[in-house]
Design a protein around this motif. Structure first.
Motif, PDB file in Angstrom:
ATOM      1  N   LYS A  20       0.738  -1.368   0.009  1.00  0.00           N
ATOM      2  CA  LYS A  20       0.052   0.130   0.059  1.00  0.00           C
ATOM      3  C   LYS A  20       0.716   1.285  -0.043  1.00  0.00           C
ATOM      4  N   ILE A  21       1.853   1.117   0.740  1.00  0.00           N
ATOM      5  CA  ILE A  21       2.769   2.429   0.917  1.00  0.00           C
ATOM      6  C   ILE A  21       3.393   2.680  -0.548  1.00  0.00           C
ATOM      7  N   ALA A  22       3.940   1.582  -1.208  1.00  0.00           N
ATOM      8  CA  ALA A  22       4.619   1.740  -2.524  1.00  0.00           C
ATOM      9  C   ALA A  22       3.578   2.227  -3.439  1.00  0.00           C
ATOM     10  N   TYR A  23       2.326   1.973  -3.341  1.00  0.00           N
ATOM     11  CA  TYR A  23       1.325   2.463  -4.196  1.00  0.00           C
ATOM     12  C   TYR A  23       0.960   3.873  -3.962  1.00  0.00           C
ATOM     13  N   LEU A  24       0.904   4.398  -2.862  1.00  0.00           N
ATOM     14  CA  LEU A  24       0.848   5.668  -2.347  1.00  0.00           C
ATOM     15  C   LEU A  24       2.034   6.657  -2.878  1.00  0.00           C
ATOM     16  N   VAL A  25       3.246   6.119  -2.566  1.00  0.00           N
ATOM     17  CA  VAL A  25       4.444   6.815  -3.031  1.00  0.00           C
ATOM     18  C   VAL A  25       4.431   6.783  -4.516  1.00  0.00           C
ATOM     19  N   ASN A  26       3.998   5.869  -5.356  1.00  0.00           N
ATOM     20  CA  ASN A  26       4.103   5.824  -6.710  1.00  0.00           C
ATOM     21  C   ASN A  26       2.859   6.751  -7.395  1.00  0.00           C
ATOM     22  N   ASP A  27       1.869   6.811  -6.679  1.00  0.00           N
ATOM     23  CA  ASP A  27       0.740   7.695  -7.289  1.00  0.00           C
ATOM     24  C   ASP A  27       1.251   9.057  -6.907  1.00  0.00           C
ATOM     25  N   ALA A  28       1.674   9.613  -5.921  1.00  0.00           N
ATOM     26  CA  ALA A  28       2.178  10.750  -5.463  1.00  0.00           C
ATOM     27  C   ALA A  28       3.233  11.394  -6.413  1.00  0.00           C
ATOM     28  N   LEU A  29       4.319  10.473  -6.814  1.00  0.00           N
ATOM     29  CA  LEU A  29       5.061  10.856  -7.652  1.00  0.00           C
ATOM     30  C   LEU A  29       4.641  10.980  -9.032  1.00  0.00           C
ATOM     31  N   LEU A  30       3.636  10.049  -9.690  1.00  0.00           N
ATOM     32  CA  LEU A  30       3.154  10.198 -11.055  1.00  0.00           C
ATOM     33  C   LEU A  30       2.036  11.613 -10.770  1.00  0.00           C
ATOM     34  N   SER A  31       1.531  11.896  -9.898  1.00  0.00           N
ATOM     35  CA  SER A  31       0.647  13.020  -9.994  1.00  0.00           C
ATOM     36  C   SER A  31       1.379  14.239  -9.854  1.00  0.00           C
ATOM     37  N   GLU A  32       2.558  14.206  -9.692  1.00  0.00           N
ATOM     38  CA  GLU A  32       3.587  15.500  -9.843  1.00  0.00           C
ATOM     39  C   GLU A  32       4.343  15.412 -11.116  1.00  0.00           C
ATOM     40  N   GLY A  33       3.966  14.560 -12.031  1.00  0.00           N
ATOM     41  CA  GLY A  33       4.737  14.533 -13.219  1.00  0.00           C
ATOM     42  C   GLY A  33       6.155  13.864 -13.446  1.00  0.00           C
ATOM     43  N   HIS A  34       6.269  13.329 -12.349  1.00  0.00           N
ATOM     44  CA  HIS A  34       7.728  12.533 -12.388  1.00  0.00           C
ATOM     45  C   HIS A  34       7.707  11.189 -13.150  1.00  0.00           C
TER      46      HIS A  34
END
Length: 398
Positions: A20-34
């Motif tokens: 779940k943490i990996a999902y949240l981290v990935n989602d946060a990164l993608l949402s910022e355009g990384h």
């Protein structure tokens, strides 16, 4: 920015804690355009586990790091770093931190999510003698391992205050440890179809049943709490919900007239008729996600003070706290006999979860830690002859 995300398991909003943490981290990164490059270990075979365990024993590493070590994953990470212009690395879980090359750690984030050493310390004296001896050694090794992570990484992230305090005590005054509040998928759990309280009452426990602290909690539940509840409500029902129940646990539940819902696809259906979630935890550390998810689902919670330690909800406002069988019965009586109390408790708990554990709260905390690490990297890359940071709106790669 190109970010390498090393995860212990594939990102999954319905998976285990680190997934779940990996999902949240990935989602946060993608949402910022990384642009995120994902590295996840494949299954480690028995021979590799044996070799890894032997190596860990000789080198003084924690066994859980040794038995999960993957040469293939290390090779894949080396190739990603060679081929792609990776500007920052995020390693989720203690088991993945060692994959970050030593020279890159001062510009990387280790998202441990909790302290294994602190969790293992709670096992002492409460396991069979041979397991107790193993985990006492593992606790000392993990403490040294986590101290090394604190010394080498730019930021070390955890979810709960007890883990923050413990890891800070292991590090220098300029501690790299930050707390990032856990994010509950409120939109998902709030869809739980709650039914009016029934007669007889139904009490539920939820958790991964292959996890030692949950196994201990179930044994406390059925051995001490459940008999007291049955004396008060002879027709009451108890249901244990979770994945990977072992043979001995299945046999125990069967002999105590406790229902087992194993490996269910949707835990929400198991919460629809619950009078309360019972959480008599006394081992482990970190956030009890089962408590937060029950709150989001509108289920009243009765938990031990230990289980509430990492969450820090307000007793009698967001949940009820009980630390003995008699206290569990008293708390359950309040909920059964006063439906208005149960409703007020769940309404306040839901609002608190939204305020304190919404995905936006997690995202803001993680991106703040990311910016603190990326800022000095940006300055270094801005020097003459260096490459500038690039933002690329892409999905997974690699």
């Amino acid at each position: 920015m190109n970010v390498l995300l090393i995860a212990n398991r594939p990102p999954d909003p319905r998976g285990k804690g680190d997934a779940k943490i990996a999902y949240l981290v990935n989602d946060a990164l993608l949402s910022e355009g990384h642009c995120v490059f994902l590295a996840v270990p494949s299954g480690v075979n028995r021979v590799s586990k044996t070799i890894g365990a032997a190596t860990a024993l000789v080198c003084g590493e924690p066994l859980q790091v040794g038995v999960t070590r993957s040469r293939r994953l290390r090779h894949e990470i080396d190739e990603m770093l060679r081929i792609h212009d990776i500007e920052l690395i995020v390693a989720v879980h203690t088991r993945t931190a060692h994959y970050v090359p030593r020279e890159r750690r001062s510009g990387s984030i280790a998202f441990l999510y909790d302290s294994c050493a602190l969790g293992y310390a709670t096992y002492a004296g409460r396991l069979p003698y041979w397991m107790d001896a193993v985990f006492r050694v593992e606790q000392r090794r993990m403490m040294r391992f986590e101290r090394t992570i604190l010394q080498q990484f730019a930021r070390v992230a955890v979810l709960a205050q007890p883990d923050l305090r413990y890891l800070t005590s292991l590090s220098s005054p300029a501690s790299p440890v930050v707390r990032i509040p856990y994010a509950v998928d409120f939109a998902y759990f709030s869809q739980t179809v709650r039914r009016p309280a029934g007669d007889p009452p139904l009490f539920v426990f939820v958790g991964q049943l292959g996890y030692i602290p949950n196994q201990d909690a179930v044994r406390q539940l059925v051995g001490e709490v459940w008999p007291a509840i049955r004396r008060r409500w002879p027709r009451a029902r108890m249901r244990v919900v979770g994945a990977r129940p072992g043979r001995s646990l299945r046999a125990l539940l069967a002999t105590r007239d406790v229902e087992l819902a194993a490996d269910v696809e949707d835990v929400r259906t198991e919460l629809e008729d619950a009078t309360a979630l019972l959480v008599p935890m006394r081992l482990g550390t970190g956030i009890q996600t089962k408590v937060l998810e029950a709150m989001a689902a509108g289920v009243p919670v009765i938990c031990s003070g230990f289980a509430n330690r990492g969450i820090n909800a307000t007793p009698r406002e967001h949940l009820l706290v009980a630390d003995s069988p008699a206290e569990y019965v008293t708390a359950a009586e309040h909920l059964v006999e006063d439906p208005g109390l149960a409703q007020r408790l769940t309404e306040r708990a839901r609002r608190w979860v939204v305020d304190e554990h919404a995905p936006a709260v997690f995202k803001a905390g993680f991106l703040q830690a990311l910016s603190e690490v990326a800022r000095p990297l940006s300055g270094a890359l801005a020097r003459p002859g260096a490459l500038g940071l690039r933002l690329r709106k892409e999905g997974h790669a690699g």
